[in-house]
Design a protein around this motif. Structure first.
Motif, mmCIF file in Angstrom:
data_model
loop_
_atom_site.group_PDB
_atom_site.id
_atom_site.type_symbol
_atom_site.label_atom_id
_atom_site.label_comp_id
_atom_site.label_asym_id
_atom_site.label_seq_id
_atom_site.Cartn_x
_atom_site.Cartn_y
_atom_site.Cartn_z
ATOM 1 N N LYS A 170 0.846 -1.195 0.000
ATOM 2 C CA LYS A 170 0.000 0.000 0.000
ATOM 3 C C LYS A 170 0.882 1.244 0.000
ATOM 4 N N ALA A 171 0.395 2.288 -0.626
ATOM 5 C CA ALA A 171 1.160 3.532 -0.739
ATOM 6 C C ALA A 171 0.716 4.532 0.316
ATOM 7 N N LYS A 172 1.689 5.187 0.910
ATOM 8 C CA LYS A 172 1.401 6.251 1.860
ATOM 9 C C LYS A 172 1.179 7.547 1.090
ATOM 10 N N CYS A 173 0.035 8.158 1.297
ATOM 11 C CA CYS A 173 -0.386 9.296 0.473
ATOM 12 C C CYS A 173 -0.901 10.427 1.350
ATOM 13 N N ILE A 174 -0.633 11.662 0.929
ATOM 14 C CA ILE A 174 -1.222 12.829 1.580
ATOM 15 C C ILE A 174 -1.992 13.627 0.539
ATOM 16 N N ASP A 175 -3.043 14.320 0.983
ATOM 17 C CA ASP A 175 -3.738 15.236 0.078
ATOM 18 C C ASP A 175 -3.556 16.656 0.587
ATOM 19 N N LEU A 176 -3.351 17.576 -0.366
ATOM 20 C CA LEU A 176 -2.920 18.928 -0.025
ATOM 21 C C LEU A 176 -3.737 19.984 -0.749
ATOM 22 N N SER A 177 -3.853 21.133 -0.110
ATOM 23 C CA SER A 177 -4.420 22.323 -0.745
ATOM 24 C C SER A 177 -3.627 23.532 -0.283
ATOM 25 N N GLU A 178 -4.022 24.695 -0.744
ATOM 26 C CA GLU A 178 -3.298 25.916 -0.382
ATOM 27 C C GLU A 178 -3.236 26.141 1.121
ATOM 28 N N TRP A 179 -4.157 25.531 1.859
ATOM 29 C CA TRP A 179 -4.194 25.719 3.316
ATOM 30 C C TRP A 179 -3.012 25.040 4.004
ATOM 31 N N ASN A 180 -2.296 24.204 3.316
ATOM 32 C CA ASN A 180 -1.151 23.527 3.917
ATOM 33 C C ASN A 180 0.125 24.366 3.881
ATOM 34 N N GLY A 181 0.062 25.512 3.222
ATOM 35 C CA GLY A 181 1.175 26.448 3.263
ATOM 36 C C GLY A 181 2.404 25.986 2.507
ATOM 37 N N SER A 182 3.563 26.465 2.941
ATOM 38 C CA SER A 182 4.828 26.153 2.275
ATOM 39 C C SER A 182 5.235 24.710 2.580
ATOM 40 N N ILE A 183 5.656 23.995 1.540
ATOM 41 C CA ILE A 183 5.963 22.571 1.696
ATOM 42 C C ILE A 183 7.326 22.265 1.086
ATOM 43 N N ASP A 184 8.107 21.483 1.808
ATOM 44 C CA ASP A 184 9.368 20.964 1.284
ATOM 45 C C ASP A 184 9.086 19.541 0.786
ATOM 46 N N PHE A 185 8.842 19.379 -0.496
ATOM 47 C CA PHE A 185 8.431 18.078 -1.034
ATOM 48 C C PHE A 185 9.556 17.046 -1.005
ATOM 49 N N ASN A 186 10.790 17.498 -1.007
ATOM 50 C CA ASN A 186 11.890 16.546 -0.883
ATOM 51 C C ASN A 186 11.883 15.880 0.489
ATOM 52 N N LYS A 187 11.598 16.654 1.515
ATOM 53 C CA LYS A 187 11.483 16.081 2.859
ATOM 54 C C LYS A 187 10.260 15.173 2.955
ATOM 55 N N VAL A 188 9.185 15.570 2.294
ATOM 56 C CA VAL A 188 7.982 14.731 2.270
ATOM 57 C C VAL A 188 8.323 13.365 1.674
ATOM 58 N N LYS A 189 9.048 13.364 0.574
ATOM 59 C CA LYS A 189 9.433 12.119 -0.086
ATOM 60 C C LYS A 189 10.314 11.270 0.820
ATOM 61 N N LYS A 190 11.275 11.881 1.453
ATOM 62 C CA LYS A 190 12.192 11.148 2.321
ATOM 63 C C LYS A 190 11.491 10.580 3.547
ATOM 64 N N SER A 191 10.343 11.145 3.924
ATOM 65 C CA SER A 191 9.619 10.681 5.103
ATOM 66 C C SER A 191 8.905 9.356 4.863
ATOM 67 N N GLY A 192 8.827 8.920 3.615
ATOM 68 C CA GLY A 192 8.140 7.662 3.311
ATOM 69 C C GLY A 192 6.860 7.840 2.530
ATOM 70 N N VAL A 193 6.418 9.075 2.339
ATOM 71 C CA VAL A 193 5.253 9.350 1.501
ATOM 72 C C VAL A 193 5.665 9.154 0.043
ATOM 73 N N THR A 194 4.849 8.435 -0.731
ATOM 74 C CA THR A 194 5.162 8.221 -2.148
ATOM 75 C C THR A 194 4.148 8.886 -3.077
ATOM 76 N N CYS A 195 2.983 9.273 -2.536
ATOM 77 C CA CYS A 195 1.919 9.834 -3.371
ATOM 78 C C CYS A 195 1.336 11.098 -2.747
ATOM 79 N N VAL A 196 0.968 12.054 -3.613
ATOM 80 C CA VAL A 196 0.256 13.242 -3.160
ATOM 81 C C VAL A 196 -0.917 13.499 -4.103
ATOM 82 N N ILE A 197 -2.040 13.886 -3.528
ATOM 83 C CA ILE A 197 -3.211 14.265 -4.318
ATOM 84 C C ILE A 197 -3.488 15.739 -4.028
ATOM 85 N N LEU A 198 -3.380 16.563 -5.052
ATOM 86 C CA LEU A 198 -3.436 18.012 -4.892
ATOM 87 C C LEU A 198 -4.811 18.560 -5.268
#
Length: 364
Positions: A170-198
């Motif tokens: 199973k894939a670890k996924c987060i969903d995001l919108s403008e309310w999530n503010g500034s994001i470091d996607f490289n850190k997100v990737k390194k954390s184990g998240v593989t998918c994002v739904i925007l």
């Protein structure tokens, strides 16, 4: 060498480069020059004999009652078959990795190494719902993993084959919108998240694109994350749903997604509609976006989907992404493909709380 002989030689060489024969047995009669070897020298010899009008019936290799250029063709083809048989027996295939452990939504491209000049490969998957062959190019194959499970992709050339095993979690996924503010996607990737739904945007009116969608999309792609999108709906009629499709497409039509495009349905004004009406609204949007070539699905809370629509009907056509933070995945109905299990997640690279999901299946 005359034109006919050149043509026969070119044809045989072409056969050699692309086809594998299973068997070929030489008769002694093909050694027309009696040197105990059957090769191109026999073709040259036979060519000269025919040119000198030699009608020795020993040279009637195709047994048609006469000695002519057709016998040269027969000899050349038999030689080619023998060469190809030799290639086939000695063919060796290999890959750099025999096993991949991936998450749902990942794409893997790998190449097959062969020790011959034959260009044709055939590919197959033991379970295309788990590991789907997306494209092939000569000795390279691209595979998309779409469901939790195991599958084997096999490449075959001649009678030889090599297999690559896929173990898909199973894939670890987060969903995001403008309310999530500034994001470091490289850190997100390194954390184990593989998918994002925007969130791409919302509603049917102009200027309702999510303010961070374009930036999030570029940064998430650059970080190597698998990206999808969702459109927040306010539609209370089929016509409004059609308008939302048009508005959504203005934002996403030039994008390449790894994950589907989802309709987000969670407004109270939609929950109080007749079940048939809400189901038709969802179908209208999903079918509309699908018509543009995107994979599609719908998102809603467990109670709204079950009580305000016809979930079985929708699940038969679209992916179901369900918000059910109070339930484990095993407690949900089998048609749930993506489980939103928390609204208060914490992920490195994001300062705000974030929605957390697990993706189990991407097969519509």
């Amino acid at each position: 060498m005359n034109k006919l002989f050149k043509k026969l030689l070119i044809t045989a060489t072409a056969i050699l480069s692309v086809i594998c024969y299973s068997t070929s047995v030489f008769a002694a009669g093909f050694d027309v020059n009696n040197d105990n070897t059957v090769n191109v020298n026999d073709v040259t010899f036979l060519q000269n004999e025919i040119s000198n009008f030699n009608d020795n019936t020993d040279y009637d290799l195709n047994n048609d009652g006469r000695v002519d250029v057709n016998d040269i063709s027969t000899l050349q083809i038999e030689i080619s078959k023998n060469d190809i048989e030799t290639i086939e027996k000695n063919t060796k295939l290999s890959v750099t990795r025999n096993e991949y452990k991936q998450c749902v939504g990942d794409t893997v491209t790998f190449s097959i190494t062969t020790n011959n000049a034959i260009s044709d490969f055939t590919y197959s998957s033991s379970d295309s719902s788990v590991a789907k062959i997306v494209s092939t190019d000569s000795n390279t194959v691209k595979v998309k993993v779409n469901k939790v499970g195991f599958a084997t992709v096999t490449a075959k050339q001649c009678s030889q084959s090599v297999s690559v095993r896929f173990s898909v979690e199973k894939a670890k996924c987060i969903d995001l919108s403008e309310w999530n503010g500034s994001i470091d996607f490289n850190k997100v990737k390194k954390s184990g998240v593989t998918c994002v739904i925007l969130r791409a945007g919302y509603g049917k009116d102009p200027n309702q694109e999510d303010n961070e969608f374009q930036k999030y999309y570029k940064q998430a792609k650059a970080a190597g994350l698998n990206v999808g999108a969702y459109w927040y709906s306010y539609a209370t009629s089929v016509d409004a749903a059609k308008a939302e499709v048009k508005n959504c497409m203005k934002t996403i039509q030039d994008k390449e997604f790894d994950l589907p495009v989802f309709l987000d349905v969670e407004e109270y004004r939609q929950a109080v509609l007749p079940r048939r009406t809400l189901t038709d609204i969802i179908s209208t949007f999903c079918d509309g976006v699908k018509g543009y070539g995107f994979d599609v699905g719908m998102y809603s809370a467990k109670s709204m989907l079950v009580d305000s629509a016809y979930p079985d009907e929708l699940a038969s056509k679209y992916l179901i992404w369900m918000a059910a933070p109070n339930n484990s995945y095993n407690e949900l109905t089998p048609f749930v493909d993506i489980h939103q299990y928390s609204w208060n997640g914490k992920v490195d690279g994001i300062s705000e709380k974030v929605d957390m999901n697990y993706i189990y299946n991407l097969n519509c």
